[in-house]
Design a protein around this motif. Sequence first.
Motif, PDB file in Angstrom:
ATOM      1  N   GLY A  69      66.366  84.560  72.556  1.00 36.88           N
ATOM      2  CA  GLY A  69      66.517  83.898  71.271  1.00 36.88           C
ATOM      3  C   GLY A  69      67.540  82.786  71.282  1.00 36.88           C
ATOM      4  N   SER A  70      67.793  82.189  72.450  1.00 38.52           N
ATOM      5  CA  SER A  70      68.813  81.149  72.548  1.00 38.52           C
ATOM      6  C   SER A  70      68.346  79.805  71.998  1.00 38.52           C
ATOM      7  CB  SER A  70      69.270  80.993  74.002  1.00 38.52           C
ATOM      8  OG  SER A  70      68.194  80.560  74.813  1.00 38.52           O
ATOM      9  N   TYR A  71      67.057  79.665  71.722  1.00 39.33           N
ATOM     10  CA  TYR A  71      66.525  78.431  71.141  1.00 39.33           C
ATOM     11  C   TYR A  71      65.359  78.787  70.226  1.00 39.33           C
ATOM     12  CZ  TYR A  71      62.897  78.950  74.669  1.00 39.33           C
ATOM     13  OH  TYR A  71      61.875  79.441  75.435  1.00 39.33           O
ATOM     14  N   GLU A  72      65.001  77.841  69.367  1.00 39.78           N
ATOM     15  CA  GLU A  72      63.923  78.071  68.403  1.00 39.78           C
ATOM     16  C   GLU A  72      62.567  78.002  69.100  1.00 39.78           C
ATOM     17  OE1 GLU A  72      67.083  75.272  66.738  1.00 39.78           O
ATOM     18  OE2 GLU A  72      65.880  75.372  68.531  1.00 39.78           O
ATOM     19  N   PRO A  73      61.622  78.839  68.710  1.00 41.07           N
ATOM     20  CA  PRO A  73      60.278  78.726  69.282  1.00 41.07           C
ATOM     21  C   PRO A  73      59.600  77.457  68.765  1.00 41.07           C
ATOM     22  CG  PRO A  73      60.332  80.431  67.594  1.00 41.07           C
ATOM     23  CD  PRO A  73      61.739  79.933  67.772  1.00 41.07           C
ATOM     24  N   ALA A  74      58.924  76.744  69.653  1.00 41.75           N
ATOM     25  CA  ALA A  74      58.240  75.506  69.295  1.00 41.75           C
ATOM     26  C   ALA A  74      56.840  75.570  69.871  1.00 41.75           C
ATOM     27  CB  ALA A  74      59.008  74.301  69.834  1.00 41.75           C
ATOM     28  N   HIS A  75      55.892  76.066  69.080  1.00 43.46           N
ATOM     29  CA  HIS A  75      54.516  76.266  69.536  1.00 43.46           C
ATOM     30  C   HIS A  75      53.567  75.361  68.761  1.00 43.46           C
ATOM     31  CE1 HIS A  75      55.594  79.918  71.761  1.00 43.46           C
ATOM     32  NE2 HIS A  75      56.394  80.168  70.743  1.00 43.46           N
ATOM     33  N   HIS A  76      52.656  74.724  69.481  1.00 38.78           N
ATOM     34  CA  HIS A  76      51.645  73.858  68.884  1.00 38.78           C
ATOM     35  C   HIS A  76      50.274  74.281  69.399  1.00 38.78           C
ATOM     36  CE1 HIS A  76      49.410  70.334  67.638  1.00 38.78           C
ATOM     37  NE2 HIS A  76      48.989  70.210  68.872  1.00 38.78           N
ATOM     38  N   SER A  77      49.261  74.169  68.548  1.00 37.44           N
ATOM     39  CA  SER A  77      47.881  74.440  68.957  1.00 37.44           C
ATOM     40  C   SER A  77      46.967  73.365  68.390  1.00 37.44           C
ATOM     41  CB  SER A  77      47.419  75.809  68.448  1.00 37.44           C
ATOM     42  OG  SER A  77      46.038  75.971  68.713  1.00 37.44           O
ATOM     43  N   SER A  78      46.044  72.897  69.210  1.00 40.07           N
ATOM     44  CA  SER A  78      45.073  71.908  68.726  1.00 40.07           C
ATOM     45  C   SER A  78      44.081  72.533  67.739  1.00 40.07           C
ATOM     46  CB  SER A  78      44.311  71.285  69.906  1.00 40.07           C
ATOM     47  OG  SER A  78      43.483  72.246  70.530  1.00 40.07           O
ATOM     48  N   ALA A  79      44.098  73.856  67.606  1.00 43.12           N
ATOM     49  CA  ALA A  79      43.223  74.525  66.634  1.00 43.12           C
ATOM     50  C   ALA A  79      43.543  74.084  65.210  1.00 43.12           C
ATOM     51  CB  ALA A  79      43.358  76.043  66.749  1.00 43.12           C
ATOM     52  N   ASP A  80      44.757  73.572  65.002  1.00 38.72           N
ATOM     53  CA  ASP A  80      45.163  73.093  63.677  1.00 38.72           C
ATOM     54  C   ASP A  80      44.715  71.659  63.427  1.00 38.72           C
ATOM     55  OD1 ASP A  80      46.470  75.514  63.144  1.00 38.72           O
ATOM     56  OD2 ASP A  80      48.279  74.826  64.153  1.00 38.72           O
ATOM     57  N   GLY A  81      43.774  71.153  64.216  1.00 37.43           N
ATOM     58  CA  GLY A  81      43.297  69.794  64.056  1.00 37.43           C
ATOM     59  C   GLY A  81      44.028  68.820  64.959  1.00 37.43           C
ATOM     60  N   GLY A  82      45.004  69.294  65.663  1.00 41.35           N
ATOM     61  CA  GLY A  82      45.713  68.458  66.623  1.00 41.35           C
ATOM     62  C   GLY A  82      46.953  67.798  66.096  1.00 41.35           C
ATOM     63  N   ASN A  83      46.985  67.439  64.809  1.00 36.23           N
ATOM     64  CA  ASN A  83      48.157  66.716  64.310  1.00 36.23           C
ATOM     65  C   ASN A  83      48.962  67.495  63.264  1.00 36.23           C
ATOM     66  OD1 ASN A  83      46.342  66.437  62.212  1.00 36.23           O
ATOM     67  ND2 ASN A  83      46.789  64.276  61.860  1.00 36.23           N
ATOM     68  N   LEU A  84      48.762  68.785  63.184  1.00 38.56           N
ATOM     69  CA  LEU A  84      49.625  69.634  62.361  1.00 38.56           C
ATOM     70  C   LEU A  84      50.677  70.204  63.314  1.00 38.56           C
ATOM     71  CD1 LEU A  84      50.093  70.738  59.508  1.00 38.56           C
ATOM     72  CD2 LEU A  84      48.690  72.700  60.123  1.00 38.56           C
ATOM     73  N   TYR A  85      51.499  69.298  63.831  1.00 37.19           N
ATOM     74  CA  TYR A  85      52.471  69.647  64.859  1.00 37.19           C
ATOM     75  C   TYR A  85      53.436  70.711  64.347  1.00 37.19           C
ATOM     76  CZ  TYR A  85      50.611  65.244  66.544  1.00 37.19           C
ATOM     77  OH  TYR A  85      49.761  64.238  66.942  1.00 37.19           O
TER      78      TYR A  85
END
Length: 151
Positions: A69-85
């Motif tokens: 937990g030393s840093y924030e999770p930063a996860h992206h998926s193109s399933a969200d249309g690609g630009n819902l970063y």
Amino acid sequence: MATHQSQQPIARRSTRLLAAVHELHKQGFHNLAIYTSMVPSGLHWRCQLIPLHHLAIEGDCVEVIADNGSYEPAHHSSADGGNLYFGWEDARPDTARELADKIKDRFPRLMAASENRNYRYAGWFTEMLGMAETGALPVCGRSITLPHPAK
């Protein structure tokens, strides 16, 4: 950055995220790494931003090392249309540089853990970004081209 981009919207939007990481590398965050994968169906691309020291790399095999937990999770998926970063509605129209600014502001512990010079990784990343700009997104040491969506 090359002017040619994939005509496929999801690949183009996913490449924008990679270009944002490149912008952060230019600011000295060379240890900001990506861990990429495909969903089991193979239709969507995933990208996690992670400090490089949390990856175990052997040849083409890449694994995430457990974090406390030393840093924030930063996860992206193109399933969200690609630009819902990262689920951010306000980032949809952003350029790579604007998205980089949001990443820097919204993931301060991740950025602090990634600040360092690492020309080997940053150089590899630059070459990979050039390939991604042609539509070949990286997946754990290899590149893939997303299938065209069914009409």
